[in-house]
Every structure is written in structure tokens, then in C-alpha cells.
Design a protein around this motif. Structure first.
Motif, PDB file in Angstrom:
ATOM      1  N   LEU A 171      -7.566-115.689  -4.653  1.00  0.00           N
ATOM      2  CA  LEU A 171      -8.656-114.739  -4.408  1.00  0.00           C
ATOM      3  C   LEU A 171      -9.192-114.878  -2.990  1.00  0.00           C
ATOM      4  O   LEU A 171      -9.476-113.885  -2.316  1.00  0.00           O
ATOM      5  CB  LEU A 171      -9.785-114.973  -5.421  1.00  0.00           C
ATOM      6  N   ASP A 172      -9.308-116.111  -2.512  1.00  0.00           N
ATOM      7  CA  ASP A 172      -9.801-116.332  -1.146  1.00  0.00           C
ATOM      8  C   ASP A 172      -8.890-115.665  -0.128  1.00  0.00           C
ATOM      9  O   ASP A 172      -9.345-115.054   0.833  1.00  0.00           O
ATOM     10  CB  ASP A 172      -9.865-117.840  -0.844  1.00  0.00           C
ATOM     11  N   THR A 211      -5.878-120.139  -8.515  1.00  0.00           N
ATOM     12  CA  THR A 211      -6.370-118.771  -8.692  1.00  0.00           C
ATOM     13  C   THR A 211      -7.456-118.458  -7.660  1.00  0.00           C
ATOM     14  O   THR A 211      -7.459-117.401  -7.022  1.00  0.00           O
ATOM     15  CB  THR A 211      -6.918-118.576 -10.113  1.00  0.00           C
ATOM     16  N   LEU A 212      -8.380-119.406  -7.471  1.00  0.00           N
ATOM     17  CA  LEU A 212      -9.436-119.202  -6.474  1.00  0.00           C
ATOM     18  C   LEU A 212      -8.841-119.133  -5.066  1.00  0.00           C
ATOM     19  O   LEU A 212      -9.301-118.358  -4.223  1.00  0.00           O
ATOM     20  CB  LEU A 212     -10.474-120.324  -6.562  1.00  0.00           C
ATOM     21  N   THR A 214     -12.647-113.484  -1.082  1.00  0.00           N
ATOM     22  CA  THR A 214     -13.763-114.292  -1.577  1.00  0.00           C
ATOM     23  C   THR A 214     -13.885-115.541  -0.707  1.00  0.00           C
ATOM     24  O   THR A 214     -13.042-115.791   0.148  1.00  0.00           O
ATOM     25  CB  THR A 214     -13.524-114.708  -3.041  1.00  0.00           C
ATOM     26  N   TYR A 230      -6.390-113.220  -0.636  1.00  0.00           N
ATOM     27  CA  TYR A 230      -5.996-111.811  -0.738  1.00  0.00           C
ATOM     28  C   TYR A 230      -7.133-110.877  -1.110  1.00  0.00           C
ATOM     29  O   TYR A 230      -7.012-109.676  -0.970  1.00  0.00           O
ATOM     30  CB  TYR A 230      -4.841-111.674  -1.734  1.00  0.00           C
ATOM     31  N   VAL A 231      -8.228-111.415  -1.650  1.00  0.00           N
ATOM     32  CA  VAL A 231      -9.354-110.557  -2.030  1.00  0.00           C
ATOM     33  C   VAL A 231     -10.539-110.777  -1.090  1.00  0.00           C
ATOM     34  O   VAL A 231     -11.442-109.968  -1.021  1.00  0.00           O
ATOM     35  CB  VAL A 231      -9.747-110.814  -3.510  1.00  0.00           C
TER      36      VAL A 231
END
Lengths: 555, 249
Positions: A235-236, A231-232, A241, A238-239
């Protein structure tokens, strides 16, 4: 119990499509898991053949683009190879071995072995298998999507974040399969704890029920780490983070830690129930009780399960971890040999003074003895950080884990299909063809992996599509010869698997009919289950006496 | 970065197992040679265990094959004491062997991870898909040239993704991780050309991410340094690289 002739097949092998799709019967769910995992296995095994073909000789083979569905050859050979290897690893583990054991074998066998009518939550069970099958279908869409995933099954950042490959695709497969596994784990832990037949104490349970139980406990505890890691990662990528981005204050090693905190216990999620299956087969075929049952369960299986969460960083000996971490992990890892040794002693001891009948299942169990012995022993040098500073990422490592995890579990599952074939279909799959296929498979596994052990120890890296004198020196000429052998081994193995699966397909419809308990087992699925087996499993509620065990052949 | 464990943890086995005379005298132990010795010892130990178990299995497969249909195994009933003995004695034997092997592994690790005082330092940076070496004094190159007999310590980092510096012929490797500086050391003990291979998956060019490691005798090494210094004098640092990873020499 009557021993009437068997003139009709079990009711769960018939019925229309809807009867299968909407079924909440654990046996049908189990067979759906088997179909899904065999589909995953077939495709991932073809990828394995592609790997061995590409490595047959230095330079481009020119054929592996076809293996990943790239018929227009728009991908380069290295990219096609990397995609193929990613698919092979991810699908073999997430799509075949884990669902084969905690899906197929656990679903089909555990409720009957403990004398229960079904699982604790049959509808959740049905949901689990359909989620899993969606995961398999999603995984197979790999062949039609652009930007094929190429981050390897480990998916380490920053590569998995920077690559043009479809990381999200991998993350979704992991999440779907993972959620399915967690629901399954809750279901089967509850079933095993609360639904055993009256009178059945913990120490009277089948070895496979124990194996499945520990596997599901490990899944429940450790899967969230993998889920978090991917999940992280998502996020890294596509988002934006920076959990794993050093430039933003993150750390790529955080991912590796989270990943292996699940993925090492996952090895035991595979090993423990597979060992349980081997125990079932050898005890029945040798007509012997398990040697030192409590030592195997509480010392062996439980010992491995307890240690499983304390050893993950042995996958990270060369990643820049502090030296003291590497030493501590060397120590905890080598301790695994004690419970594993107790499991081996009970396996070997069960044969002692037995009366072995060499059914096809027993032959595969004997192959599993070879795989667990040499797969286990080759792991001991890998436990040592000092030696693994060289072994890490060489072909020695894949050879080791194919023996102890991949092939051991695979052949335990295939042995189980032969062993429980009469229970599932009313027919036997023990044919001459099956025996021929066995020898192809036995020879193929050994011919494929011993050369890779050798050149791996000499330094041939894993995850390399190519090797040459320019990049490795004159050693590459020597390695090419061993690579030839490995390729021949893989082809022989492929022939064996093809013959094996063809034999199953034939025997489902036209195999020889056999009686209800062809192996003379004492386990409930053979002695007490309704005949032929249908919904509810048993004609009347099962109750067992204090001296009953599934392996009591003297009474 | 790892001062405390190096001093405390790593020196322990050297004191405890002062079985290697060279170490006691303060001379440099060649980690490559010790790796090979240790591996051979492990291999012997494992073949012995494997042989015992394999022979036992083969014997039982033959000896205990059923002679007649319907035959059942002879029950082996263990008393409580015997059951415990079958747990404790094998566990003690496994534990003893484990400790023996762990001691050997620790000694090896100690040699591999404690850098000799006089080691020559080279900085390594990993890129997709080449290694870059900074020898100090403005000398940079894309191949690793070292002097025979002098221990070399590499201080390593990565510019993009994780790589791994695999000196397979020297039996050592360590990863290049973004955001970290890692190290490894080795002792080139004879003149020879080997290769470093990238050993952590890093994409399309991973299998081609290799470069020669040349160990030269002192005179040739000095010539190489002199030539390199004059060649790179006045040039911008890193100017010799091209994007596809090939060096213009």
C-alpha cells in the motif's frame, strides 16, 4: 506383517500426469512439494555460487549478470548482485526450506507416522501444494521480468518503497506462499490432534510429528504478521499510504518489528522440524530410543516455541530501538540456549550406547550435529546486544544463520530423502556416489562458512558485492585470501550437490530394490504401512498398544 | 530520548559488577577494547562448550558404531527422578553460564551506550550513497576527522532510506533511520585512518558507501579545523557535495 520380496514399486510413484495434478493423496502431495522445493533449491543454490564467485576477488567478476538472466548485460554489477542475493534469500527460505519441511516431509510422513489414512482435509491439502507451486513458478519468472526485485528478502522500507525494483512481485510471492502455509498448518494441526491411531498418546508420537506440529502452530500464529507487513508495504508503494514513511507520520521500524515478529519464529519453523528429522534418523540408525524424550519435546521443542515470539528485536539491536528494549531482548534471546541445550542433550544422548549403522542418511545426520553445535554456539554472542553492535550486518551473521538454520535444515531434508527413499520408491539411494557426494558436501559447507565467520567478526559487511582497500583499508587484502577459500568451498559443495541429485535421479528409476524396512525401524511408516504403500496407507486400521513407541528396539 | 533507561537500567551493572577499576574511578573505558576483551571471553567459553560436545560426539560416533548387523542399542532407561535431573541440572548449568555471559554483555553495552560527558558532538546525515558530517560552526565535510583521545558522539539521521554507520575497526555501529535521531560514540585512542562503511542495505551504491575516518593528534587536528574553517567560510552549507557522492575537496 509379511516380509514378501518387493517386486513392484509403490503405487503412488506411477500414474499419468492427471493422476498427479488432481491427486489428493498426501504422499503425492508431499512428493509434489519435494519437486517444487528442489526446483527452488537448485536455482537459489546457483545464485549462492554466483555470490561466492563475485566475492572471490575485489572488482567486477563480469559473470553474475548471466546468473540473473541478464544476458545483454543491461544491469550494472551491483544491481545484478543485489537481485541475485534477494532471490537467493527469498527463494531459499520461502521456496525451499519451509516447504521442504512443512510441505514435503510433513505431508509425506506425518499421516503415516500417526497411523492415519490421509490428512484431515485432503482437498485443501491439494490446493495448498498447487498454490505453493504457483508461488515457485512466479518466483522463477524473476528471470524474465524487467525491474528485478532488489530489496533483499527482508524488504525494509523506505528502500523497498523507493526502489525501481518490483516490490509487488515480492509481495505476491510472500502472500501466495504464506496462504499456502496457513492452510497447510490448519490441516496438519487438525490431523495430528484428531487422527492419531487409537491408543497413540501424545507421548508416543514420533519426534518429527512433534517438530512438525510446533512448526505449524508457529506458522498459524505468526504468519499474519508477515502478511500484514508486506501488505502495508504494498500500500505504501502503490497506493501512497504512509505506514512506514516518516514524512507522513509513519515509521520504518514498524515494518522491521512486524517482519521479524514472523521471521524470527520462522527460524524455529525451520529448526524444530529439521531437528525432528535428525532425531528420526539417529534413533533408527543407532537403534536407540530418544534420550529423555519428554525433556526434548516439552522442554526443548515447546520451550523454543514459547520463547520464539519474545525475541524478535534481537534483529534490531542497531536500529535505534531504546536501550532497555535491546537489553530485554538480549535476556530473552540468551534464554533460548536452555531449551536448545535440552534438544542437543537428547540428540547426543540418543547416540549413547547405540549401535550406529552408517547409512548415507546417518552421515548427513552427523553433519547436522556439527552444524547445530557450531551454528548454535555462534548464536550466543549474537544474543548479546553489546557484542552485536559490532556483529550486526557483518558476514558473521549470515554464517551463523546458514549453519543453524539454512544448512542444518537443508541437510536434514537431504538426509530424509536418503532415509525415506526406500519408502517412496522401493529402491535405495545409498550408493558409492552418494557417499562421495556426502564428503564433498561436508567439506564444502565447512570451507565456505568458517572463513566467512572469521572475516565477518573482523568487520566484513554482508550484502556487499565488492570489498577493496579504498573502502575498507588494508584489511581487504587479507580478506581476499579468505574469500578465495570460501569460493572454493562453494564450488566443492556445488559438485557434491550435483552428484547427490544426479544419484537420486538415477536411483528413482534404477536404484537397487530393497525390502520394506531396510533400516529395521519400529516406526509405523516402515512396520505397518501397506506394502507397497498406496492410497489409504494401511491395509487394516492401525491400533497401537500402551507400550508401543516408534523407538522401542528392545521388544 | 532515552534518559530513563540510561540512568536506571544501564548504570545497574556498573554498580553491581564494579570489576573494572577504570569505571569506578570515573575514567573513560574504551568501548573498542572492552568489546575485544568481551569477545575473547565469549569465544573461550564457547570453544570450551563446543569442544566438550564435539569430543563427545566424535567418541560416540566411533565407540557406538554397530559391531554386527542386527545389533540394537542398549536401552538407557531413566527413572522419573533421573529424567528430571537431566532437565534441571543441565538447565541450571546453562542458566548460570547464560547469566555470566549476559552480565559481561550488559557491562559492555553499558559502556557502549552511555556517552561520556565531555564527548565532542558531530552530526551525521546519511544519503544514497554518502555520509555528510556537520562539525558545527558551519564546518561540513564528507570524511570524519576526529582528535585522538577525545570521545566522539555522533548524532545521526537519514535523508532517504535506512543506512547504518559501521565503524567496524572501532567495533561499533548504529543505523541512520528516517524520522529518528540515533547516536553512537567511540574513543579514537591512537592516530590512525580507518573507514566507516554503510552496513544497512541501501541499493546500488551500498558497497561503495564508505569514507575515511581519520584520528589525528591534537596539533594536526587543530590545523585541519583552521584550514577547513577558512575554506568553507562564505560558501553555502553542503555546497561541497556532488550527486554521485564524491566530495570536491
Amino acid at each position: 506383517m509379511t516380509t514378501a520380496t518387493y517386486d513392484h514399486v509403490p503405487s503412488h510413484s506411477g500414474g499419468g500426469l492427471a493422476a498427479w495434478v488432481f491427486s489428493v493423496d498426501h504422499k503425492r502431495v508431499g512428493i509434489l512439494y519435494l519437486i517444487g522445493s528442489m526446483a527452488a533449491f537448485t536455482v537459489a543454490a546457483l545464485m549462492a555460487l554466483g555470490i561466492r564467485i563475485e566475492q572471490y576477488a575485489p572488482g567486477e567478476s563480469g559473470v553474475i549478470n548471466y546468473f540473473v538472466g541478464d544476458f545483454s548485460k543491461s544491469m550494472s554489477t551491483p544491481d545484478a548482485y543485489n537481485s541475485m542475493l534477494t532471490f537467493h534469500g527469498a527463494v531459499m527460505i520461502l521456496g525451499f526450506v519451509i516447504p521442504g519441511l512443512t510441505g514435503f516431509a510433513t505431508n509425506y510422513l506425518v499421516p503415516i507416522m500417526i497411523g492415519a489414512k490421509d490428512v484431515a482435509f485432503p482437498r485443501i491439502n491439494s490446493f495448498s501444494v498447487w498454490m505453493y507451486l504457483c508461488g515457485v513458478i512466479l518466483a522463477l519468472l524473476f528471470f524474465v521480468i524487467p525491474d528485478k526485485l532488489d530489496m533483499m528478502w527482508t524488504g525494509y522500507p523506505p528502500y523497498a518503497v523507493k526502489t525501481a525494483g518490483n516490490t509487488a512481485f515480492y509481495v505476491f510471492i510472500v502472500q501466495i506462499m504464506g496462504f499456502s502455509s496457513i492452510l497447510g498448518a490448519i490441516n496438519f494441526i487438525t490431523t495430528t490432534v484428531y487422527m492419531r491411531a487409537p491408543g497413540m498418546g501424545w507421548n508416543q508420537m514420533n519426534m518429527f510429528v512433534w517438530g512438525s506440529f510446533f512448526a505449524n502452530v508457529l506458522q498459524l500464529i505468526f504468519l499474519p504478521f508477515l502478511s500484514t507487513a508486506v501488505t502495508l508495504l504494498f500500500l505504501d508503494k502503490y497506493v501512497g499510504t504512509g505506514f512506514f514513511d516518516a514524512a507522513k507520520g509513519g515509521d520504518p521500524l514498524l515494518y522491521e518489528n512486524l517482519f521479524w515478529l514472523y521471521s524470527h519464529p520462522a527460524v524455529y519453523v525451520i529448526f524444530i522440524p529439521a531437528a525432528g528429522l535428525v532425531f528420526e534418523i539417529i534413533a533408527t540408525m543407532a537403534k536407540k530410543s530418544i534420550f529423555n524424550y519428554k525433556a526434548a519435546v516439552y522442554g526443548g521443542f515447546m520451550g523454543i516455541a514459547v520463547l520464539s515470539g519474545d525475541v524478535w528485536a534481537h534483529h534490531m539491536y542497531t536500529t535505534g530501538n531504546p536501550n532497555w528494549v535491546r537489553l530485554i531482548m538480549s535476556f530473552t534471546t540468551i534464554m533460548i540456549s536452555i531449551p536448545a541445550g535440552l534438544v542437543a542433550l537428547s540428540m547426543w544422548g540418543t547416540l549413547y550406547k547405540g549401535a550406529i549403522t552408517w547409512s548415507v542418511a546417518m552421515r548427513y545426520a552427523a553433519l547436522c550435529f556439527v552444524l547445530v553445535l557450531f551454528g548454535g554456539l555462534t548464536g550466543i554472542p549474537l544474543a548479546e546486544a553489546g557484542l552485536t553492535l559490532h556483529f550486526a550486518r557483518t558476514l558473521y551473521v549470515p554464517s551463523h544463520f546458514h549453519f543453524i538454520m539454512g544448512l542444518f535444515a537443508t541437510y536434514a531434508i537431504f538426509a530424509s530423502v536418503y532415509f525415506w527413499f526406500p519408502a517412496m520408491t522401493g529402491r535405495t539411494a545409498d550408493t558409492m556416489l552418494a557417499k562421495i557426494a556426502f564428503w564433498f558436501n561436508a567439506a564444502g559447507t565447512q570451507l565456505t562458512f568458517w572463513p566467512l565467520f572469521y572475516i565477518g567478526a573482523e568487520g566484513m559487511p554482508r550484502r556487499y558485492w565488492d570489498y577493496s582497500v579504498e573502502t575498507m583499508g588494508p584489511r581487504a587484502l587479507d580478506w581476499e585470501w579468505w574469500m578465495h577459500i570460501a569460493t572454493y568451498g562453494a564450488i566443492i559443495n556445488g559438485i557434491g550437490l550435483f552428484l547427490m541429485v544426479s544419484g537420486w535421479a538415477y536411483c528413482v528409476f534404477a536404484g537397487e530394490r530393497v525390502g520394506r524396512n531396510p533400516w529395521g525401524s519400529k516406526s509405523l511408516e516402515w512396520t505397518h504401512a501397506s506394502y507397497p504403500i498406496g492410497p489409504g496407507n494401511f491395509d487394516e486400521p492401525v491400533e497401537v498398544t500402551a507400550d508401543w513407541t516408534p523407538y522401542n528396539y528392545t521388544k | 530520548m532515552q534518559k530513563l533507561p540510561k540512568g536506571l537500567l544501564l548504570s545497574l551493572p556498573a554498580v553491581m559488577l564494579a570489576s573494572i577499576p577504570a569505571m569506578a574511578e570515573g575514567a573513560i573505558v574504551n568501548p573498542t577494547k572492552l568489546w575485544i576483551e568481551t569477545w575473547h571471553e565469549f569465544r573461550g567459553d564457547l570453544f570450551a562448550i563446543g569442544g566438550i560436545f564435539a569430543l563427545a560426539a566424535i567418541y560416540m560416533f566411533i565407540r557406538y558404531t554397530a559391531r554386527s548387523p542386527g545389533q540394537v542399542g542398549e536401552p538407557v532407561k531413566l527413572s522419573a527422578a533421573a529424567a528430571w535431573a537431566w532437565v534441571l541440572i543441565p538447565s541450571a548449568v546453562f542458566l548460570a553460564d547464560d547469566m555470566l555471559l549476559f552480565g559481561k554483555g550488559w557491562t559492555l553495552f553499558n559502556v557502549e551506550r552511555v556517552v561520556p560527558q565531555n564527548a565532542v558532538e558531530v552530526k551525521v546525515t546519511g544519503h544514497q550513497w554518502y555520509f555528510e558530517f556537520d562539525y558545527g560552526n558551519g564546518v561540513t565535510d564528507q570524511e570524519l576527522v576526529v582528535e585522538v583521545g577525545k570521545p566522539v558522539v555522533l548524532r545521526m539521521a537519514s535523508e532517504d532510506v535506512i543506512h547504518s554507520f559501521g565503524l567496524t575497526e572501532y567495533r561499533i555501529k548504529e543505523d541512520l533511520v528516517p524520522g529518528r535521531i540515533t547516536y553512537l560514540w567511540f574513543l579514537p585512542d591512537e592516530p590512525k585512518e580507518t573507514h566507516v562503511n554503510c552496513m544497512e542495505y541501501c541499493g546500488t551504491g551500498h558497497a561503495q558507501m564508505a569514507t575515511p575516518v581519520r584520528a589525528l593528534p591534537k596539533d594536526q587536528f587543530d590545523q585541519w579545523v583552521a584550514k577547513h574553517k577558512s575554506a568553507s567560510a562564505g560558501e553555502l552549507k553542503f555546497a561541497s557535495q556532488t550527486l554521485d557522492g564524491t566530495a570536491s575537496k
